[in-house]
Design an enzyme around this catalytic site. Structure first.
Site, PDB file in Angstrom:
ATOM      1  N   LYS A 289      -2.575   6.137  -4.181  1.00  0.00           N
ATOM      2  CA  LYS A 289      -3.718   7.008  -3.888  1.00  0.00           C
ATOM      3  C   LYS A 289      -3.542   8.391  -4.495  1.00  0.00           C
ATOM      4  CE  LYS A 289      -3.870   4.678   0.583  1.00  0.00           C
ATOM      5  NZ  LYS A 289      -2.435   4.295   0.611  1.00  0.00           N
TER       6      LYS A 289
ATOM      7  N   TYR B  15       2.865  10.031   0.623  1.00  0.00           N
ATOM      8  CA  TYR B  15       3.878   9.484   1.521  1.00  0.00           C
ATOM      9  C   TYR B  15       5.293   9.891   1.125  1.00  0.00           C
ATOM     10  CZ  TYR B  15      -0.047   6.380   2.742  1.00  0.00           C
ATOM     11  OH  TYR B  15      -1.265   5.873   3.113  1.00  0.00           O
TER      12      TYR B  15
ATOM     13  N   ASP C  75       0.839  -1.203   0.000  1.00  0.00           N
ATOM     14  CA  ASP C  75       0.000   0.000   0.000  1.00  0.00           C
ATOM     15  C   ASP C  75       0.874   1.253   0.000  1.00  0.00           C
ATOM     16  OD1 ASP C  75      -2.887   1.104   0.548  1.00  0.00           O
ATOM     17  OD2 ASP C  75      -1.566   2.175   1.933  1.00  0.00           O
TER      18      ASP C  75
ATOM     19  N   HIS D 209      -7.700   9.525  -2.122  1.00  0.00           N
ATOM     20  CA  HIS D 209      -7.169   9.460  -0.762  1.00  0.00           C
ATOM     21  C   HIS D 209      -8.121  10.073   0.272  1.00  0.00           C
ATOM     22  CE1 HIS D 209      -2.960   9.173   1.288  1.00  0.00           C
ATOM     23  NE2 HIS D 209      -3.915   8.796   2.105  1.00  0.00           N
TER      24      HIS D 209
END
Length: 311
Positions: free
Chosen positions: A85, A56, A51, A118
């Site tokens: 996402k 990130y 994931d 997201h």
């Protein structure tokens, strides 16, 4: 008694998603090689569901780990299920394809198995939106228009399945009732753990044909919610020779959704995947459920006041 052994979850897109995934988000900046090594360990251990997300800020590292494990023949691309996402600053319809292509380039992949919106909260762009202390809310873009652009990604073969994350029930309902909807969400990724069972949203999503994935299944971004040393979970774990964390993860799997674990430590990564040799009894499932306090740990303060802030 025969064990509860399914290891994958069927998606309405026709694909299957492994029930236990390896999450790549870390609030603290870590050395690039530390993350790469942790991901390689996860793949070696048996994780096939990975994931990721543009937000990130580490998809190049995730991609490097995938590349090395494919090159050493530990795994093939087809054996992996990779999620990314769409972040809020890319939600204007004309930017959705740009966003997925950035993630694909950073990951070194030609397609994603699952691509999620997201949050349902569009924002304006800024030089480094990932710092995100005070984003400018985009009051023109509607997540329904974002979804139409997401559908086109499937049609172009850039992603195999599309879904959502952090939507509330009314937002899911609005999306499902959208005029001209072509592709229903395949997955809804939301916060779920024993102290926040999120029952209503799970049931609503599943009853409308969506699989569900739990993030923070051990509570909080760093697992510091008290779950890993909760006396009820520890007592249940002693019956099976398992830890409180393993009990919490197994509880999620037996409730019928996928769970995302996260660690940089080799022993913990292995520990989080050792969930297939026991099954919680009905009584123990109820015991774990009893510690629910509706304690949501992930609160999106950056979206406070946004017209689409989900909670």
């Amino acid at each position: 008694m025969e064990k509860y052994t399914p290891t994958t979850l069927s998606l309405n897109s026709g694909f299957s998603m492994p029930l236990v995934g390896f999450g790549t988000y870390n609030k603290l900046q870590v050395n690039d090689q530390v993350l790469i090594d942790a991901m390689k360990t996860a793949i070696d251990v048996g994780f096939r569901h990975l994931d990721a997300a543009w937000y990130y800020n580490n998809e190049t590292d995730v991609g490097q780990a995938i590349k090395e494990k494919i090159e050493d023949k530990t795994v093939t691309r087809e054996e992996l299920f990779v999620t990314s996402k769409l972040w809020s600053n890319f939600m204007a319809p004309e930017r959705v394809e740009e966003a997925v292509r950035i993630s694909l380039k950073d990951l070194g992949l030609t397609y994603l198995d699952l691509y999620l919106v997201h949050w349902p909260t569009p924002t304006e762009d800024c030089p480094d939106d990932r710092s995100f202390s005070s984003p400018v809310h985009d009051n023109k873009t509607d997540y329904l228009d974002t979804w139409k652009a997401m559908e086109k990604l499937v049609e172009k073969g850039l992603v195999r399945s599309i879904g959502i994350s952090n939507f509330n029930i009314s937002q899911v309902e609005r999306l499902l009732n959208m005029e001209g909807l072509k592709i229903k969400p395949s997955n809804h990724q939301i916060e779920i753990h024993p102290m926040f069972n999120n029952n209503d949203l799970i049931k609503y999503s599943q009853s409308n044909g969506m699989s569900v994935t739990a993030y923070c299944p051990l509570g909080g971004m760093s697992g510091n919610s008290g779950i890993v040393n909760n006396p009820t979970l520890e007592a249940v774990g002693k019956k099976y020779g398992k830890s409180a964390a393993q009990v919490a993860l197994r509880w999620g799997i037996q409730r019928g959704y996928a769970v995302l674990t996260k660690s940089l430590r080799e022993e913990r990564i292995k520990h989080n995947f050792q969930l297939w040799d026991f099954e919680l009894s009905g009584e123990d499932m109820e015991a774990v459920s009893s510690i629910n306090s509706d304690n949501r740990l992930v609160v999106p303060n950056m979206f406070k006041g946004h017209r689409f802030c989900p909670f």
